[in-house]
Design a protein around this motif. Structure first.
Motif, PDB file in Angstrom:
ATOM      1  N   ILE A 184      23.540  17.228  16.622  1.00  0.00           N
ATOM      2  CA  ILE A 184      24.589  16.255  16.327  1.00  0.00           C
ATOM      3  C   ILE A 184      25.224  16.471  14.951  1.00  0.00           C
ATOM      4  O   ILE A 184      26.458  16.411  14.829  1.00  0.00           O
ATOM      5  N   PRO A 185      24.462  16.737  13.882  1.00  0.00           N
ATOM      6  CA  PRO A 185      25.136  17.018  12.605  1.00  0.00           C
ATOM      7  C   PRO A 185      26.110  18.187  12.711  1.00  0.00           C
ATOM      8  O   PRO A 185      27.199  18.152  12.118  1.00  0.00           O
ATOM      9  N   ALA A 186      25.729  19.222  13.472  1.00  0.00           N
ATOM     10  CA  ALA A 186      26.624  20.367  13.643  1.00  0.00           C
ATOM     11  C   ALA A 186      27.871  19.993  14.424  1.00  0.00           C
ATOM     12  O   ALA A 186      28.939  20.593  14.224  1.00  0.00           O
ATOM     13  N   CYS A 187      27.775  18.990  15.315  1.00  0.00           N
ATOM     14  CA  CYS A 187      28.954  18.534  16.049  1.00  0.00           C
ATOM     15  C   CYS A 187      29.940  17.828  15.118  1.00  0.00           C
ATOM     16  O   CYS A 187      31.157  18.053  15.185  1.00  0.00           O
ATOM     17  N   TYR A 188      29.439  16.972  14.251  1.00  0.00           N
ATOM     18  CA  TYR A 188      30.314  16.329  13.266  1.00  0.00           C
ATOM     19  C   TYR A 188      30.986  17.381  12.392  1.00  0.00           C
ATOM     20  O   TYR A 188      32.203  17.335  12.144  1.00  0.00           O
ATOM     21  N   ALA A 189      30.184  18.327  11.911  1.00  0.00           N
ATOM     22  CA  ALA A 189      30.740  19.385  11.064  1.00  0.00           C
ATOM     23  C   ALA A 189      31.739  20.242  11.830  1.00  0.00           C
ATOM     24  O   ALA A 189      32.778  20.640  11.289  1.00  0.00           O
ATOM     25  N   ALA A 190      31.431  20.532  13.101  1.00  0.00           N
ATOM     26  CA  ALA A 190      32.332  21.352  13.910  1.00  0.00           C
ATOM     27  C   ALA A 190      33.703  20.707  14.043  1.00  0.00           C
ATOM     28  O   ALA A 190      34.734  21.378  13.954  1.00  0.00           O
ATOM     29  N   ASN A 191      33.729  19.414  14.255  1.00  0.00           N
ATOM     30  CA  ASN A 191      35.014  18.733  14.410  1.00  0.00           C
ATOM     31  C   ASN A 191      35.826  18.770  13.130  1.00  0.00           C
ATOM     32  O   ASN A 191      37.051  18.917  13.162  1.00  0.00           O
ATOM     33  N   ALA A 192      35.146  18.666  11.987  1.00  0.00           N
ATOM     34  CA  ALA A 192      35.858  18.780  10.713  1.00  0.00           C
ATOM     35  C   ALA A 192      36.448  20.173  10.561  1.00  0.00           C
ATOM     36  O   ALA A 192      37.624  20.337  10.193  1.00  0.00           O
ATOM     37  N   GLY A 193      35.636  21.202  10.835  1.00  0.00           N
ATOM     38  CA  GLY A 193      36.114  22.565  10.706  1.00  0.00           C
ATOM     39  C   GLY A 193      37.211  22.903  11.700  1.00  0.00           C
ATOM     40  O   GLY A 193      38.206  23.550  11.354  1.00  0.00           O
ATOM     41  N   LEU A 194      37.055  22.463  12.931  1.00  0.00           N
ATOM     42  CA  LEU A 194      38.064  22.747  13.949  1.00  0.00           C
ATOM     43  C   LEU A 194      39.401  22.080  13.612  1.00  0.00           C
ATOM     44  O   LEU A 194      40.471  22.661  13.853  1.00  0.00           O
TER      45      LEU A 194
END
Length: 374
Positions: free
Chosen positions: A265-275
């Motif tokens: 889940i932390p990587a999902c939050y980060a992924a959305n920021a990066g994307l």
């Protein structure tokens, strides 16, 4: 992305406050930390504190990451599976293929081992793995016995851009499927699954997509059209994950069938920021900017007397290689000078993104100086 709306490199760079005190030339390994990533992780902690059991919010982050990646690579959302890493994505494809009638896998020595080893591990199931040393050898090795052709869009070692579109056409003419590893390309070059005409594609969030390790995406052109169901599964691979029926194994009709358990889940939050950051950019402008910087770095380092491994611009990804007697030791010395690079094999990889500029090249050259004469 409308090129007229894409921010200039200097404006984009301001999203990365860390670059005010450090030079980041290691995006081929881990992208630079953005203020957007910090905000996203803080939001996750707030969601945990304010929501009690914020699983609906977490699920929305997973859904949004799938939607954003699909839009970035020209896919439909139902063609994208959220997986932990590229290896799991490759394994899910391999496990759903039959190797009896067409046992051959054509790959390359340029393939990153994380994917290449998955193909080798299929040999007990009957797979025969052959390696192309050069891109031109793919066509020679692909025949009526070939089940899968695997090609990295950009090589991880020397940033060699392979002619994936041409390789895919030849593979399809022979009746083979095509697997593309786009991890070293997506975020710094245009990537479109329709143009590539691939059957499968993997990419992750840790590098040029400006996220964290722990999340990757698998594109499957026809999720329900494979010979077998994937061998690795979990509750997110079900038609209805919330049915909670331990007696029934029904696979989702979409690419979600290749998913397993709860994503990071932390990587999902980060992924959305990066994307969101990447989708604000014109990918052609990013590629041109990166090529200009790799040209500049190669020229300046060569003028200083360093040995640089750099392919021609039209065949190059986002990094060049600085040859060194001890790449890890050189990387450590540069880190002490505030410069992050990525050693691999006999080179220190110097990778560039839209947030890099000529000052970064100047700082690198100043830190290296001229090589010592032996």
């Amino acid at each position: 992305m409308n090129p007229d709306l894409s921010p200039a490199p200097d404006a984009f760079r301001k999203r990365f406050p860390v670059l005010e005190r450090r030079v980041h030339l290691a995006g081929c390994s881990l992208g630079a930390r953005s203020a957007d990533l910090d905000t996203a992780l803080a939001r996750m902690l707030d969601d945990m504190a304010d929501g009690g059991a914020p699983w609906a919010l977490f699920e929305e982050q997973v859904r949004l990451a799938r939607v954003q990646f699909a839009a970035l690579v020209g896919a439909r959302t139902d063609q994208i599976a959220v997986v932990p890493n590229a290896s799991v994505g490759a394994y899910q494809v391999a496990s759903a293929l039959e190797w009896t009638a067409r046992p051959k896998v054509v790959t390359t020595t340029l393939e990153f081992p994380s994917v290449a080893h998955v193909w080798l591990a299929q040999r007990p199931r009957g797979a025969e793995v052959v390696h192309a040393e050069q891109a031109e050898e793919y066509a020679e090795l692909t025949d009526e016995r070939t089940r899968l052709v695997s090609v990295p869009l950009i090589g991880y070692q020397d940033a060699d851009r392979l002619p994936a579109e041409r390789i895919a056409r030849a593979a399809h003419d022979a009746g083979a499927d095509v697997f593309v590893d786009a991890y070293q390309a997506v975020g710094v070059a245009p990537v479109d699954v329709r143009r590539l005409e691939c059957d499968y594609l993997v990419a992750g969030t840790a590098k040029y997509l400006l996220g964290l390790p722990g999340l990757a995406f698998l594109y499957v052109r026809e999720p329900g059209g494979m010979p077998r169901e994937p061998r690795l599964t979990g509750w997110f691979g079900r038609v209805d994950p919330f049915a909670f029926d331990p007696r029934r194994l029904d696979f989702a009709p979409t690419a979600a069938r290749f998913e397993t358990g709860t994503p990071a889940i932390p990587a999902c939050y980060a992924a959305n920021a990066g994307l969101r950051l990447i989708r604000s950019l014109d990918p052609n402008a990013v590629r041109a900017h990166v090529h200009d910087l790799t040209d500049l770095a190669g020229d300046r380092l060569t003028a200083l007397g360093h040995r640089v491994r750099a392919l021609p611009r039209e065949r190059r990804g986002a990094h060049i290689g600085l040859l060194a007697a001890d790449p890890p030791a050189l990387a450590a010395r540069l880190a002490d000078r505030g410069i992050a690079v990525s050693p691999r094999g006999d080179v220190v990889r110097l990778s560039f993104h839209y947030y890099n500029n000529a000052d970064d090249v100047a700082a690198l050259c100043a830190a290296l100086g001229a090589p010592k004469q032996r």
